[in-house]
Scaffold this motif. Structure first.
Motif, PDB file in Angstrom:
ATOM      1  N   GLU A 446       3.772  -0.310  -7.538  1.00 41.84           N
ATOM      2  CA  GLU A 446       3.271  -0.237  -6.479  1.00 41.84           C
ATOM      3  C   GLU A 446       4.635   0.400  -5.516  1.00 41.84           C
ATOM      4  OE1 GLU A 446       2.433  -4.415  -3.412  1.00 41.84           O
ATOM      5  OE2 GLU A 446       3.758  -4.810  -5.381  1.00 41.84           O
ATOM      6  N   ALA A 447       5.377   0.260  -5.424  1.00 39.21           N
ATOM      7  CA  ALA A 447       6.946   0.403  -5.255  1.00 39.21           C
ATOM      8  C   ALA A 447       6.714   2.331  -4.764  1.00 39.21           C
ATOM      9  CB  ALA A 447       8.129   0.670  -5.337  1.00 39.21           C
ATOM     10  N   ASN A 448       6.343   2.817  -6.008  1.00 35.69           N
ATOM     11  CA  ASN A 448       6.207   4.317  -5.565  1.00 35.69           C
ATOM     12  C   ASN A 448       4.942   4.615  -4.994  1.00 35.69           C
ATOM     13  OD1 ASN A 448       8.005   4.782  -7.208  1.00 35.69           O
ATOM     14  ND2 ASN A 448       6.770   5.139  -9.567  1.00 35.69           N
ATOM     15  N   ALA A 449       4.169   3.598  -4.675  1.00 36.22           N
ATOM     16  CA  ALA A 449       2.743   4.152  -4.354  1.00 36.22           C
ATOM     17  C   ALA A 449       3.159   3.790  -2.684  1.00 36.22           C
ATOM     18  CB  ALA A 449       1.179   2.916  -4.576  1.00 36.22           C
ATOM     19  N   ARG A 450       4.216   2.652  -2.183  1.00 40.54           N
ATOM     20  CA  ARG A 450       4.644   2.736  -0.609  1.00 40.54           C
ATOM     21  C   ARG A 450       4.953   3.765  -0.086  1.00 40.54           C
ATOM     22  NH1 ARG A 450       6.406  -2.234  -2.427  1.00 40.54           N
ATOM     23  NH2 ARG A 450       5.231  -4.358  -1.949  1.00 40.54           N
ATOM     24  N   ILE A 451       5.888   4.777  -1.621  1.00 42.31           N
ATOM     25  CA  ILE A 451       6.573   5.955  -1.136  1.00 42.31           C
ATOM     26  C   ILE A 451       5.656   7.132  -0.603  1.00 42.31           C
ATOM     27  CG2 ILE A 451       8.395   7.514  -1.571  1.00 42.31           C
ATOM     28  CD1 ILE A 451       9.350   4.527  -1.256  1.00 42.31           C
ATOM     29  N   GLU A 452       4.001   7.261  -1.477  1.00 44.07           N
ATOM     30  CA  GLU A 452       3.457   8.342  -1.179  1.00 44.07           C
ATOM     31  C   GLU A 452       2.549   8.435   0.479  1.00 44.07           C
ATOM     32  OE1 GLU A 452       2.291  10.722  -3.030  1.00 44.07           O
ATOM     33  OE2 GLU A 452       3.991  10.613  -4.965  1.00 44.07           O
ATOM     34  N   VAL A 453       2.367   7.175   0.444  1.00 46.67           N
ATOM     35  CA  VAL A 453       1.924   6.925   1.553  1.00 46.67           C
ATOM     36  C   VAL A 453       2.449   7.011   3.333  1.00 46.67           C
ATOM     37  CG1 VAL A 453       1.127   4.964   3.040  1.00 46.67           C
ATOM     38  CG2 VAL A 453       0.542   5.167   1.137  1.00 46.67           C
ATOM     39  N   ILE A 454       3.682   7.034   2.453  1.00 47.67           N
ATOM     40  CA  ILE A 454       5.118   6.923   3.752  1.00 47.67           C
ATOM     41  C   ILE A 454       4.729   8.614   3.611  1.00 47.67           C
ATOM     42  CG2 ILE A 454       7.254   6.814   4.182  1.00 47.67           C
ATOM     43  CD1 ILE A 454       7.190   3.969   3.343  1.00 47.67           C
TER      44      ILE A 454
END
Length: 481
Positions: A446-454
Motif C-alpha cells: 500500500e505504501a508503494n502504491a501511494r508513491i506510485e500515484v504521487i
C-alpha cells in the motif's frame, strides 16, 4: 527551415530589429506566445535620439518576497529576480549597440583639430653674430569625410549585425524559457516530495496501528516476541523513510528558491495541485507537434539567423578587396605670432574625392574571406544539428506525456487494490486467522502504491512542462494545442 523563418518574408529585417529585445522581459501572462510577440522590443522610457534598434526595455528590478505558493508566482519571481534574466538582457543590449556601431558607417565622420606650437629660429651671419625670431603658431581645422561607395561592404556588415541581433534576442527568449522550465521542474519535484511526506506519514500511522495490535496480542498471549520485534523493525523503517523524504524535500525547497533567485532558506508553502488532473488527449499528432516546434522554437530560428549573418559577413569580407570612394571636406585657419606680433592668419579650405584601391596587404583579404566561409559552414552545421535536437526533444517529450497520462489510472487502481488487501490482512490478523508477515507485506504494498500515484500524477505535470518547453513555449500553463 523556411517555415521557421516565415516572419522574414512578412517584414524587412530593418523593421523587425526595432521590435525585438524587450518582449521576453514582459511575461506577466503565461499564455502561448506567438513568435512576433516573443521578439518585440519595448522602447526604453526616457530615452530619445536613438534608433529603434537601440531602444531596449530596462532590466527588471530585483525584489525579494518571503513566500510564494503557486507556480505562476514562482515563475513571475524568477523572471524578475533571477540573475539569468538580467544577464540575457545585457547580452541583447550589447548586440543592439553592435548594430548601432555598424550603422554608424552610414553617417559622415567629423573631426576638429587644434594645434599650438612655439619655436625659435637662429641664423649666424658672416661676422658671427646670431639673430633669430620666436614664432608661435596656432592652427585649427575641421575635417569631414563620408564614404560614398565601397562595393557593399558597409551594407553587408550592417545586415550581418541585424541578423546577429535577431539571433541574440531569440536566444534570449530561449534562455528565459530554459529558466522557466527549470523553475517548473523544481516546483513539481518539491511538490512531489511534499506529497511523499504525507504518504510516508500515512504509512507510519498504519504501521503504528499494527504495532499496537501486535502488543495487544502479545499481552493476551496470542503473539510471540518475534512478532513484536518484527513489527518494531518495520516501524523503525517507516520512521527512517519519513525522515529521509523530509530531508529530500528540504533540499528541493532550496533548489526551487535558487531557481527563483531567492536565498535557499526562504520559507515556501506550495499550493496543493487540483484533485482532478487536467489531463486530456493529445490534440495534435506527433508530426504536427514537430512542425510547430520547427516553426516556433526560438533557438532554432536564432540558429538560422546566425547562419544568415555569417553569409553576410562573407560578402563584407569580399568587398574589402575592392576600391572605395570617399568624400573629404577640410576647412581651417592658421595664426602666426612672430616677436609678439600676431598676423591676421591664413585660411585653408578644400573639398575632394579620395579613391582607395587596396593592392596588397599580405593576403589579409583572402584569409578573411576563407575565415568567414568556414564560419558560415560551421553555423550551417550548427543549425542542422539544432533542428535534429528539436525533433528529438519533441519526440521524447510527446511520448513521455502520453505514457504519464496512461499510467495515472493504473496507479490509482493499484492503490485501491493495495488498500483493500491491507484492510483484509489487518482484519484477519486482528481476528487471529492471519499472520504478521502477510499484514506487513500488505502495508508495504500500500505504501508503494501511494508513491506510485504521487509519482504518476506529478510525472504528468513534469512531462507536460517538458513538452511545452520542447515546443518553444514559455510555461506549461500554455498547454500544447
Amino acid at each position: 527551415m523556411n517555415s521557421g523563418l516565415k516572419y522574414f518574408s512578412r517584414c524587412s529585417v530593418a523593421n523587425v530589429i526595432g521590435l525585438l529585445a524587450g518582449a521576453c522581459l514582459s511575461l506577466a501572462c503565461y499564455g502561448q506566445p506567438e513568435l512576433e510577440q516573443d521578439i518585440t522590443v519595448a522602447p526604453r522610457p526616457g530615452v530619445t535620439g536613438q534608433s529603434p534598434a537601440l531602444q531596449l526595455a530596462p532590466p527588471p528590478q530585483v525584489t525579494r518576497s518571503p513566500s510564494f505558493r503557486t507556480l505562476a508566482e514562482m515563475i513571475d519571481l524568477a523572471l524578475r529576480n533571477n540573475p539569468t534574466t538580467r544577464q540575457a538582457w545585457a547580452v541583447a543590449n550589447a548586440q543592439a549597440a553592435a548594430l548601432g556601431i555598424a550603422e554608424a558607417e552610414y553617417y559622415p565622420a567629423v573631426d576638429a583639430n587644434l594645434s599650438l606650437t612655439r619655436g625659435k629660429t637662429s641664423i649666424n651671419n658672416a661676422s658671427g653674430v646670431t639673430s633669430g625670431n620666436t614664432q608661435t603658431r596656432l592652427a585649427s581645422s575641421i575635417n569631414l569625410s563620408y564614404l560614398l561607395f565601397d562595393f557593399g561592404a558597409r551594407a553587408a556588415a550592417t545586415e550581418a549585425a541585424k541578423y546577429d541581433l535577431i539571433a541574440v534576442n531569440l536566444a534570449q527568449n530561449r534562455v528565459l524559457q530554459d529558466m522557466v522550465f527549470e523553475v517548473e521542474q523544481a516546483y513539481y519535484q518539491l511538490l512531489t516530495a511534499t506529497q511523499t511526506i504525507g504518504a510516508a506519514q500515512e504509512t507510519l500511522k498504519s504501521v503504528q496501528v499494527s504495532m499496537d495490535v501486535v502488543n495487544a496480542r502479545r499481552e493476551a498471549g496470542l503473539a510471540t516476541i518475534g512478532e513484536v520485534y518484527q513489527a518494531e523493525t518495520v516501524l523503525a523503517q517507516a520512521r527512517l523513510q519519513l525522515r529521509r523524504v523530509q530531508g529530500e524535500a528540504s533540499k528541493l525547497r532550496g533548489a526551487l528558491c535558487n531557481a527563483a533567485g531567492l536565498p535557499v532558506n526562504t520559507p515556501l508553502e506550495l499550493a496543493p495541485p487540483p484533485e482532478k488532473l487536467p489531463t486530456r488527449e493529445m490534440r495534435l499528432t506527433i508530426d504536427q507537434y514537430l512542425d510547430k516546434a520547427k516553426a516556433e522554437r526560438p533557438d532554432l530560428i536564432a540558429a538560422e539567423a546566425q547562419a544568415r549573418a555569417a553569409k553576410e559577413n562573407i560578402n563584407a569580407a569580399s568587398a574589402q578587396g575592392y576600391p572605395s570612394l570617399e568624400l573629404a571636406i577640410n576647412g581651417g585657419k592658421i595664426y602666426n605670432n612672430v616677436q609678439d606680433d600676431f598676423n591676421n592668419g591664413s585660411s585653408s579650405n578644400s573639398i575632394g574625392l579620395n579613391l582607395r584601391v587596396p593592392l596588397f596587404h599580405g593576403f589579409r583579404t583572402t584569409h578573411t574571406i576563407k575565415q568567414a566561409q568556414a564560419r558560415a559552414a560551421q553555423l550551417d552545421a550548427a543549425r542542422d544539428r539544432a533542428a535534429l535536437q528539436v525533433e528529438l526533444d519533441v519526440w521524447q517529450a510527446y511520448f513521455d506525456l502520453d505514457t504519464a497520462e496512461a499510467s495515472i489510472a493504473s496507479a490509482h487502481a493499484l492503490l485501491r487494490s493495495a488498500r483493500l488487501s491491507r484492510e483484509v490482512a489487518q482484519d484477519r490478523y486482528q481476528a487471529g486467522v492471519g499472520n504478521l508477515p502477510d499484514l506487513l507485506l500488505a502495508q508495504a504494498n500500500e505504501a508503494n502504491a501511494r508513491i506510485e500515484v504521487i509519482q504518476s500524477e506529478m510525472g504528468w505535470y513534469m512531462s507536460l512542462s517538458q513538452l511545452t518547453h520542447a515546443l518553444g513555449y514559455f510555461s506549461s500553463t500554455a498547454e500544447p494545442k
